[in-house]
Design an enzyme around this catalytic site. Structure first.
Site, PDB file in Angstrom:
ATOM      1  N   THR A 130       5.467 154.445  17.926  1.00  8.35           N
ATOM      2  CA  THR A 130       5.875 153.400  16.995  1.00  8.35           C
ATOM      3  C   THR A 130       5.528 153.757  15.847  1.00  8.35           C
ATOM      4  O   THR A 130       4.639 154.501  15.524  1.00  8.35           O
ATOM      5  CB  THR A 130       5.254 152.151  17.480  1.00  8.35           C
ATOM      6  OG1 THR A 130       5.181 151.238  16.588  1.00  8.35           O
ATOM      7  CG2 THR A 130       3.653 152.341  17.918  1.00  8.35           C
ATOM      8  N   ASP A 131       6.424 153.149  14.946  1.00  8.32           N
ATOM      9  CA  ASP A 131       5.806 153.409  13.480  1.00  8.32           C
ATOM     10  C   ASP A 131       4.639 152.770  13.086  1.00  8.32           C
ATOM     11  O   ASP A 131       4.021 152.929  11.928  1.00  8.32           O
ATOM     12  CB  ASP A 131       7.139 152.760  12.563  1.00  8.32           C
ATOM     13  CG  ASP A 131       7.634 151.349  12.563  1.00  8.32           C
ATOM     14  OD1 ASP A 131       6.887 150.481  13.649  1.00  8.32           O
ATOM     15  OD2 ASP A 131       8.485 151.009  12.051  1.00  8.32           O
ATOM     16  N   GLU A 132       4.212 151.852  13.788  1.00 12.14           N
ATOM     17  CA  GLU A 132       2.967 150.934  13.427  1.00 12.14           C
ATOM     18  C   GLU A 132       1.923 151.896  13.527  1.00 12.14           C
ATOM     19  O   GLU A 132       0.820 151.461  12.901  1.00 12.14           O
ATOM     20  CB  GLU A 132       2.796 149.780  14.756  1.00 12.14           C
ATOM     21  CG  GLU A 132       3.759 148.963  14.628  1.00 12.14           C
ATOM     22  CD  GLU A 132       3.583 147.416  15.209  1.00 12.14           C
ATOM     23  OE1 GLU A 132       2.214 147.312  15.779  1.00 12.14           O
ATOM     24  OE2 GLU A 132       4.406 146.804  15.736  1.00 12.14           O
ATOM     25  N   TYR A 143      -3.022 146.927  19.608  1.00  6.38           N
ATOM     26  CA  TYR A 143      -2.071 147.770  20.174  1.00  6.38           C
ATOM     27  C   TYR A 143      -1.523 148.769  19.288  1.00  6.38           C
ATOM     28  O   TYR A 143      -1.592 150.038  20.048  1.00  6.38           O
ATOM     29  CB  TYR A 143      -0.767 146.522  19.982  1.00  6.38           C
ATOM     30  CG  TYR A 143       0.767 147.529  20.330  1.00  6.38           C
ATOM     31  CD1 TYR A 143       0.951 147.966  21.430  1.00  6.38           C
ATOM     32  CD2 TYR A 143       1.466 147.716  18.955  1.00  6.38           C
ATOM     33  CE1 TYR A 143       2.189 148.843  21.456  1.00  6.38           C
ATOM     34  CE2 TYR A 143       2.492 148.176  18.886  1.00  6.38           C
ATOM     35  CZ  TYR A 143       3.232 148.892  20.194  1.00  6.38           C
ATOM     36  OH  TYR A 143       4.235 149.859  20.395  1.00  6.38           O
ATOM     37  N   LYS A 202      -1.570 152.795  20.537  1.00  6.27           N
ATOM     38  CA  LYS A 202      -0.702 153.889  20.518  1.00  6.27           C
ATOM     39  C   LYS A 202      -0.883 154.922  19.468  1.00  6.27           C
ATOM     40  O   LYS A 202      -0.364 155.971  19.975  1.00  6.27           O
ATOM     41  CB  LYS A 202       0.660 153.160  19.679  1.00  6.27           C
ATOM     42  CG  LYS A 202       1.154 152.114  20.737  1.00  6.27           C
ATOM     43  CD  LYS A 202       1.840 152.411  21.954  1.00  6.27           C
ATOM     44  CE  LYS A 202       3.047 153.444  21.863  1.00  6.27           C
ATOM     45  NZ  LYS A 202       3.708 153.658  23.196  1.00  6.27           N
TER      46      LYS A 202
HETATM   47  P1  NAD Z   1       8.119 146.429  27.074  1.00  6.46           P
HETATM   48  O1  NAD Z   1       6.867 145.514  27.297  1.00  6.46           O
HETATM   49  O2  NAD Z   1       9.419 145.629  27.294  1.00  6.46           O
HETATM   50  O3  NAD Z   1       7.883 147.378  28.495  1.00  6.46           O
HETATM   51  C1  NAD Z   1       6.801 147.986  28.734  1.00  6.46           C
HETATM   52  C2  NAD Z   1       7.060 148.468  30.511  1.00  6.46           C
HETATM   53  O4  NAD Z   1       5.939 149.108  30.853  1.00  6.46           O
HETATM   54  C3  NAD Z   1       7.266 147.259  31.182  1.00  6.46           C
HETATM   55  O5  NAD Z   1       8.264 147.267  32.340  1.00  6.46           O
HETATM   56  C4  NAD Z   1       5.921 147.166  32.263  1.00  6.46           C
HETATM   57  O6  NAD Z   1       6.041 146.809  33.394  1.00  6.46           O
HETATM   58  C5  NAD Z   1       5.555 148.663  32.178  1.00  6.46           C
HETATM   59  N1  NAD Z   1       4.079 148.819  32.252  1.00  6.46           N
HETATM   60  C6  NAD Z   1       3.153 148.166  31.578  1.00  6.46           C
HETATM   61  N2  NAD Z   1       1.618 148.859  31.897  1.00  6.46           N
HETATM   62  C7  NAD Z   1       2.344 149.952  32.937  1.00  6.46           C
HETATM   63  C8  NAD Z   1       1.671 150.771  33.750  1.00  6.46           C
HETATM   64  N3  NAD Z   1       0.088 150.643  33.610  1.00  6.46           N
HETATM   65  N4  NAD Z   1       1.947 151.635  34.492  1.00  6.46           N
HETATM   66  C9  NAD Z   1       3.354 151.604  34.556  1.00  6.46           C
HETATM   67  N5  NAD Z   1       4.346 150.766  34.014  1.00  6.46           N
HETATM   68  C10 NAD Z   1       3.497 149.805  33.031  1.00  6.46           C
HETATM   69  O7  NAD Z   1       8.001 147.467  26.027  1.00  6.46           O
HETATM   70  P2  NAD Z   1       9.236 148.120  25.294  1.00  6.46           P
HETATM   71  O8  NAD Z   1       9.381 147.233  24.051  1.00  6.46           O
HETATM   72  O9  NAD Z   1      10.265 148.479  25.967  1.00  6.46           O
HETATM   73  O10 NAD Z   1       8.356 149.555  24.663  1.00  6.46           O
HETATM   74  C11 NAD Z   1       8.403 150.646  25.174  1.00  6.46           C
HETATM   75  C12 NAD Z   1       7.792 151.780  24.532  1.00  6.46           C
HETATM   76  O11 NAD Z   1       8.332 151.898  23.331  1.00  6.46           O
HETATM   77  C13 NAD Z   1       6.261 151.407  24.194  1.00  6.46           C
HETATM   78  O12 NAD Z   1       5.575 152.572  24.542  1.00  6.46           O
HETATM   79  C14 NAD Z   1       6.303 150.969  22.952  1.00  6.46           C
HETATM   80  O13 NAD Z   1       4.939 151.223  22.203  1.00  6.46           O
HETATM   81  C15 NAD Z   1       7.411 151.520  22.108  1.00  6.46           C
HETATM   82  N6  NAD Z   1       8.145 151.066  21.088  1.00  6.46           N
HETATM   83  C16 NAD Z   1       8.725 149.812  21.094  1.00  6.46           C
HETATM   84  C17 NAD Z   1       9.637 149.506  20.017  1.00  6.46           C
HETATM   85  C18 NAD Z   1       9.906 147.944  20.024  1.00  6.46           C
HETATM   86  O14 NAD Z   1      10.381 147.674  18.915  1.00  6.46           O
HETATM   87  N7  NAD Z   1       9.872 147.294  21.101  1.00  6.46           N
HETATM   88  C19 NAD Z   1       9.618 150.314  18.997  1.00  6.46           C
HETATM   89  C20 NAD Z   1       8.827 151.457  18.731  1.00  6.46           C
HETATM   90  C21 NAD Z   1       8.240 151.898  19.940  1.00  6.46           C
HETATM   91  O1  DAU Z   2       7.461 148.628  14.727  1.00  3.43           O
HETATM   92  C1  DAU Z   2       7.796 148.838  16.040  1.00  3.43           C
HETATM   93  C2  DAU Z   2       6.899 147.742  16.819  1.00  3.43           C
HETATM   94  O2  DAU Z   2       7.743 146.571  16.685  1.00  3.43           O
HETATM   95  C3  DAU Z   2       6.694 148.030  18.344  1.00  3.43           C
HETATM   96  O3  DAU Z   2       5.768 149.216  18.261  1.00  3.43           O
HETATM   97  C4  DAU Z   2       6.169 146.881  18.884  1.00  3.43           C
HETATM   98  O4  DAU Z   2       5.922 147.440  20.520  1.00  3.43           O
HETATM   99  C5  DAU Z   2       7.204 145.663  18.958  1.00  3.43           C
HETATM  100  O5  DAU Z   2       6.581 144.511  19.594  1.00  3.43           O
HETATM  101  C6  DAU Z   2       7.446 145.415  17.667  1.00  3.43           C
HETATM  102  O6  DAU Z   2       6.343 145.076  16.847  1.00  3.43           O
HETATM  103  P1  DAU Z   2       6.237 143.779  15.789  1.00  3.43           P
HETATM  104  O7  DAU Z   2       4.904 143.213  16.007  1.00  3.43           O
HETATM  105  O8  DAU Z   2       6.751 144.020  14.601  1.00  3.43           O
HETATM  106  O9  DAU Z   2       7.536 142.703  16.580  1.00  3.43           O
HETATM  107  P2  DAU Z   2       7.362 141.197  16.813  1.00  3.43           P
HETATM  108  O10 DAU Z   2       8.735 140.953  17.587  1.00  3.43           O
HETATM  109  O11 DAU Z   2       6.192 140.748  17.899  1.00  3.43           O
HETATM  110  O12 DAU Z   2       7.388 140.623  15.550  1.00  3.43           O
HETATM  111  C7  DAU Z   2       8.272 140.868  14.601  1.00  3.43           C
HETATM  112  C8  DAU Z   2       7.962 140.280  13.212  1.00  3.43           C
HETATM  113  O13 DAU Z   2       8.323 138.867  13.479  1.00  3.43           O
HETATM  114  C9  DAU Z   2       6.546 140.325  12.858  1.00  3.43           C
HETATM  115  O14 DAU Z   2       6.571 140.236  11.501  1.00  3.43           O
HETATM  116  C10 DAU Z   2       5.978 138.815  13.315  1.00  3.43           C
HETATM  117  C11 DAU Z   2       7.058 138.075  13.241  1.00  3.43           C
HETATM  118  N1  DAU Z   2       7.109 136.858  14.316  1.00  3.43           N
HETATM  119  C12 DAU Z   2       6.970 137.189  15.478  1.00  3.43           C
HETATM  120  C13 DAU Z   2       7.286 136.313  16.501  1.00  3.43           C
HETATM  121  C14 DAU Z   2       6.982 136.387  18.090  1.00  3.43           C
HETATM  122  C15 DAU Z   2       7.566 135.599  13.736  1.00  3.43           C
HETATM  123  O15 DAU Z   2       7.658 135.450  12.497  1.00  3.43           O
HETATM  124  N2  DAU Z   2       7.761 134.482  14.672  1.00  3.43           N
HETATM  125  C16 DAU Z   2       7.352 134.777  16.053  1.00  3.43           C
HETATM  126  O16 DAU Z   2       7.796 133.938  17.061  1.00  3.43           O
END
Ligand code: NAD
Ligand code: DAU
Length: 332
Positions: free
Chosen positions: A121-123, A148, A152
């Site tokens: 992630t960019d975080e 989190y 990562k």
């Molecule tokens: P998600 O929470 O939707 O999915 C995570 C999956 O991992 C789930 O299916 C869960 O059951 C599985 N999991 C959790 N713990 C596990 C374990 N111990 N063993 C096996 N499986 C397990 O997450 P996502 O949003 O799809 O993110 C996927 C990846 O992408 C993560 O590594 C996250 O850090 C990264 N990422 C997410 C975003 C975003 O915007 N969502 C952006 C950049 C990177």
């Molecule tokens: O940048 C990549 C990341 O993006 C991933 O690594 C994470 O897995 C993914 O969850 C996401 O993280 P954020 O914390 O940015 O996403 P989230 O959807 O939780 O929130 C997006 C923004 O919206 C953040 O600034 C918090 C805000 N927010 C979130 C929720 C759930 C609200 O204002 N209201 C809400 O109800």
């Protein structure tokens, strides 16, 4: 034809990745997923069983991981605890899955000399000021803010160490915020869409000035496929689609697209340590690997995502009430 072991493939990005691979390539996919609260086998419905298999198990299970890694050509590691708010309530599963789970995978790919791609992630870079002209690049120093993002960041550093110390054949990608179908309703965009469907007002943390750099999940996944195909071992690639938007504007756009007044939302408690702004410079991926995003119109992508949640209530309904009950406890 290659065999891919996709960890976390029942989650949001991993399930869309598995679907893309089966639909658009000749590769076979095995998903390894523990089905945590975020996993949903419904996201994998309909995949061709001759090229798709599901294994329920944890990436922290060293024996299972060893057996599966040995039997595949490439590991694509999506599995994680992924939600910042949850990591503030209880960091413990983040340590186990994101750090210990990644360690087990790295040890297995090291033993069996397999190609490994690490999804991050960019975080890991922390945040930028709202008025800073800079964006994150592959050389930005790590400075994570939440439990989190710290786990990562730690997992990325484990990968780098396993490349340098043991010659593991790994690449890393760090992507910005994804949106699209099959995202858990705890996340910002699906939470607001499903709230409006349920007649609940969307919830904005604090003033809503925080900026996220949105990318469609299919663009993230096309970049991952390109890196697997042509990325240089040991390299990191940032994935982003120039989609910076503040949270207030995103809520207003969701309300407009769903036929509601733009001020029909509530301000709720802010997130502790809330990162201000993320922004990705993806020049390296575009220049060196020739990748470009397909979804350039955020409004059109968001409208299609709203339509997906309207048409797939059976997918998200079972998780909605418990998710909102958790938020209510935090005044969010
Ligand atoms: P998600 O929470 O939707 O999915 C995570 C999956 O991992 C789930 O299916 C869960 O059951 C599985 N999991 C959790 N713990 C596990 C374990 N111990 N063993 C096996 N499986 C397990 O997450 P996502 O949003 O799809 O993110 C996927 C990846 O992408 C993560 O590594 C996250 O850090 C990264 N990422 C997410 C975003 C975003 O915007 N969502 C952006 C950049 C990177
Ligand atoms: O940048 C990549 C990341 O993006 C991933 O690594 C994470 O897995 C993914 O969850 C996401 O993280 P954020 O914390 O940015 O996403 P989230 O959807 O939780 O929130 C997006 C923004 O919206 C953040 O600034 C918090 C805000 N927010 C979130 C929720 C759930 C609200 O204002 N209201 C809400 O109800």
């Amino acid at each position: 034809m290659l065999t891919l072991l996709v960890t976390g493939g029942a989650g949001f990005i991993g399930s869309n990745f598995a679907r893309t691979v089966v639909a658009e390539t000749s590769h076979a996919v095995t998903v390894l997923d523990s089905l945590s609260y975020a996993g949903n086998t419904g996201s994998l419905d309909g995949l061709d069983p001759t090229r798709f298999r599901f294994v329920r198990g944890s990436i922290t299970d060293a024996r299972l991981v060893d057996e599966l890694v040995a039997a595949h050509d490439i590991v694509v590691h999506f599995a994680a605890e992924s939600h910042n708010d949850n990591s503030l309530n209880d960091p413990s599963p983040f340590i186990q899955t994101n750090l210990v789970g990644t360690y087990e995978l790295l040890q297995a790919v090291r033993r069996h000399d397999k190609r490994y791609h690490h999804i991050s992630t960019d975080e890991v870079y922390g945040d930028l000021e709202l008025d800073d002209p800079a964006r994150f690049t592959e050389t930005t120093p790590y400075n994570p803010s939440s439990p989190y993002s710290a786990t990562k960041a730690g997992s990325d550093l484990l990968v780098r160490a396993w490349v340098r110390s043991f010659g593991v054949q790994a690449t890393i990608s760090n992507c910005s915020n994804n949106y699209g179908p099959r995202q858990h309703v705890e996340k910002f965009i699906p939470r607001q869409i499903t709230n409006v469907i349920d007649g609940i007002r969307p919830k904005l943390y604090g003033a809503g000035a925080n900026v996220r750099d949105w990318i469609h999940v299919d663009d993230h996944n096309s970049a991952v496929l390109r890196i697997i195909e042509a990325g240089q071992i040991g390299e990191t690639y940032l994935i982003g689609a120039d989609g910076e938007k503040d949270n207030k504007s995103v809520i207003e756009l969701i309300l407009t697209l769903m036929g509601q007044p733009t001020d029909a939302y509530d301000h709720v408690n802010d997130r502790a340590g809330h990162d201000l702004r993320y922004a990705i410079d993806s020049s390296k991926l575009r220049t060196e690997l020739g990748w470009t995003p397909r979804y350039r119109d955020f409004e059109a992508g968001l409208a299609a995502t709203i339509e997906w949640y309207r048409s797939n209530e059976a997918w998200w309904r079972p998780m909605k009430a418990a998710t909102e009950a958790n938020y209510a406890k935090a005044g969010q």
